[in-house]
Design a protein around this motif. Structure first.
Motif, PDB file in Angstrom:
ATOM      1  N   ASP A 182      -5.868  12.639  -0.078  1.00 31.70           N
ATOM      2  CA  ASP A 182      -5.885  12.569  -1.541  1.00 31.70           C
ATOM      3  C   ASP A 182      -5.826  11.134  -2.066  1.00 31.70           C
ATOM      4  N   LEU A 183      -6.025  10.167  -1.176  1.00 31.72           N
ATOM      5  CA  LEU A 183      -6.052   8.748  -1.508  1.00 31.72           C
ATOM      6  C   LEU A 183      -7.072   8.086  -0.597  1.00 31.72           C
ATOM      7  N   VAL A 184      -7.839   7.149  -1.131  1.00 32.59           N
ATOM      8  CA  VAL A 184      -8.772   6.364  -0.326  1.00 32.59           C
ATOM      9  C   VAL A 184      -8.269   4.928  -0.310  1.00 32.59           C
ATOM     10  N   VAL A 185      -8.096   4.373   0.894  1.00 31.02           N
ATOM     11  CA  VAL A 185      -7.702   2.975   1.065  1.00 31.02           C
ATOM     12  C   VAL A 185      -8.844   2.285   1.792  1.00 31.02           C
ATOM     13  N   THR A 186      -9.499   1.338   1.145  1.00 29.69           N
ATOM     14  CA  THR A 186     -10.591   0.615   1.779  1.00 29.69           C
ATOM     15  C   THR A 186     -10.070  -0.717   2.289  1.00 29.69           C
ATOM     16  N   VAL A 187     -10.477  -1.078   3.508  1.00 28.94           N
ATOM     17  CA  VAL A 187     -10.017  -2.320   4.131  1.00 28.94           C
ATOM     18  C   VAL A 187     -11.223  -3.039   4.697  1.00 28.94           C
ATOM     19  N   GLY A 188     -11.463  -4.256   4.233  1.00 32.33           N
ATOM     20  CA  GLY A 188     -12.576  -5.044   4.744  1.00 32.33           C
ATOM     21  C   GLY A 188     -13.260  -5.805   3.645  1.00 32.33           C
ATOM     22  N   GLY A 189     -14.583  -5.822   3.719  1.00 31.78           N
ATOM     23  CA  GLY A 189     -15.400  -6.487   2.709  1.00 31.78           C
ATOM     24  C   GLY A 189     -16.105  -5.472   1.847  1.00 31.78           C
ATOM     25  N   THR A 248      -7.613   2.480  -3.392  1.00 27.07           N
ATOM     26  CA  THR A 248      -6.900   1.227  -3.244  1.00 27.07           C
ATOM     27  C   THR A 248      -7.671   0.372  -2.255  1.00 27.07           C
ATOM     28  N   SER A 249      -7.885  -0.885  -2.584  1.00 32.48           N
ATOM     29  CA  SER A 249      -8.699  -1.752  -1.736  1.00 32.48           C
ATOM     30  C   SER A 249      -7.923  -2.958  -1.248  1.00 32.48           C
ATOM     31  N   VAL A 250      -8.073  -3.250   0.040  1.00 31.70           N
ATOM     32  CA  VAL A 250      -7.493  -4.446   0.646  1.00 31.70           C
ATOM     33  C   VAL A 250      -8.661  -5.284   1.134  1.00 31.70           C
ATOM     34  N   ASN A 251      -8.807  -6.446   0.542  1.00 29.70           N
ATOM     35  CA  ASN A 251      -9.955  -7.286   0.842  1.00 29.70           C
ATOM     36  C   ASN A 251      -9.652  -8.230   2.002  1.00 29.70           C
ATOM     37  N   ILE A 256       0.825  -1.220   0.000  1.00 27.64           N
ATOM     38  CA  ILE A 256       0.000   0.000   0.000  1.00 27.64           C
ATOM     39  C   ILE A 256       0.854   1.263   0.000  1.00 27.64           C
ATOM     40  N   GLY A 257       1.853   1.314   0.832  1.00 22.16           N
ATOM     41  CA  GLY A 257       2.711   2.501   0.885  1.00 22.16           C
ATOM     42  C   GLY A 257       3.413   2.764  -0.436  1.00 22.16           C
TER      43      GLY A 257
END
Length: 170
Positions: free
Chosen positions: A90-97, A135-138, A22-23
């Protein structure tokens, strides 16, 4: 049957250390501050910790919004929008479902488009402005929201609407 088009994100990291990317992805995208969108159980399970560590290693600042519910609605989007604007993300990181991913995508839409989400942007190809990188982390196997251009929000008045966009998926 007429031809169909299937659009996938350009980058997909898979595996136990995917969150470590992610970084680097945030740096590649030339962003300075991430809004991490998740929920309390995912944070309590430690799933956000590697994302925070990766952002810190890359020198990317961040804010965490954990107000997502199992059925995201406009209230959750408005809360996240306040954070993205107030903190200059200025960035969206989604974590989950799917709920976190859908809420994060809707926050990105609301951050870059004026007016009512349901009235102005529900439907297909209605967005007019570029979104912040998403950016998404599932953490689940379910809806596939981490790899789609759609987001689904519960409309408390009308029940359900969808919006289309293309997230960056990690």
């Amino acid at each position: 049957m007429p031809s169909q088009t299937f659009i996938m994100p350009s980058t997909l990291h898979i595996g136990e250390q995917a969150a470590d990317q992610i970084g680097r992805e945030a740096t590649r995208l030339q962003t300075a501050k991430a809004l991490i969108v998740s929920d309390d159980p995912v944070v309590a399970a430690g799933c956000v910790d590697p994302i925070i560590q990766s952002l810190e290693i890359s020198g990317i600042d961040y804010e965490v919004y954990t107000g997502v519910d199992k059925e995201p609605n406009l209230h959750h989007v408005e809360e996240g929008l306040d954070v993205i604007h107030d903190k200059g993300c200025d960035l969206v990181v989604t974590v989950g479902g799917g709920s976190a991913h859908d809420c994060g995508k809707a926050i990105g839409i609301a951050a870059t488009h004026e007016g009512d989400l349901y009235e102005n942007y529900a439907g297909i190809e209605r967005l007019t402005n570029e979104l912040p990188p998403i950016t998404s982390v599932n953490t689940t196997a379910g809806t596939g929201s981490e790899v789609t251009r759609h987001c689904v929000l519960t409309n408390m008045d009308r029940k359900l609407n969808s919006h289309r966009l293309k997230p960056v998926v990690v």
